[in-house]
Design a protein around this motif. Structure first.
Motif, PDB file in Angstrom:
ATOM      1  N   GLU A   1       0.818  -1.194   0.174  1.00 60.77           N
ATOM      2  CA  GLU A   1       0.104   0.000   0.081  1.00 60.77           C
ATOM      3  C   GLU A   1       0.921   1.392   0.026  1.00 60.77           C
ATOM      4  N   GLY A   2       1.727   1.288  -1.052  1.00 65.50           N
ATOM      5  CA  GLY A   2       2.459   2.682  -1.372  1.00 65.50           C
ATOM      6  C   GLY A   2       3.666   2.451  -0.351  1.00 65.50           C
TER       7      GLY A   2
ATOM      8  N   THR B   1       6.796  -4.326   2.387  1.00 70.88           N
ATOM      9  CA  THR B   1       7.867  -3.492   1.747  1.00 70.88           C
ATOM     10  C   THR B   1       9.211  -4.121   1.816  1.00 70.88           C
TER      11      THR B   1
ATOM     12  N   THR C   1       3.847   1.783   2.703  1.00 78.16           N
ATOM     13  CA  THR C   1       3.342   1.938   3.953  1.00 78.16           C
ATOM     14  C   THR C   1       3.164   0.734   5.053  1.00 78.16           C
TER      15      THR C   1
END
Length: 106
Positions: A24-25, A32, A27
């Motif tokens: 989610e970008g 990540t 976040t």
């Protein structure tokens, strides 16, 4: 052996595309971390395969595997559409990859 390495690199590209979506970008920490780790591994394997495979073939096959892999993952796990137009487009990508593979001099 270069083709096996290239396929693995393409599969890892699929993983990092999927986990990038899950991040989610960037976040969410774990998706990540997985995204960055699989990106590095995918690029390293691509670079290794490019030692013997032609640039155009290796890069196109790598991106094609990643694109088709992301397409399939999107349908199977993210509820994305599998309408006829999208399926035909994916089939054309696969056909292009097959032609590249068959016409490669390596």
């Amino acid at each position: 052996m270069a083709w096996v390495i290239l396929v693995l690199a393409g599969l890892l590209e699929t993983v990092w595309a999927f986990t990038m979506k899950l991040s989610e970008g960037f976040t969410k920490p774990w998706p990540t971390v997985v995204t960055i780790a699989t990106m590095i591994a995918s690029f390293a394997l691509l670079a290794t395969a490019m030692r013997t495979l032609p640039l155009g073939t290796a890069y196109t096959v790598w991106t094609g595997i990643g694109a088709i892999g992301a397409f399939v993952v999107g349908i199977l796990f993210l509820g994305e559409s599998a309408n006829p137009g999208r399926l035909i487009g994916a089939g054309l990508v696969v056909a292009g990859l097959a032609v590249l593979n068959l016409s490669s001099s390596s």
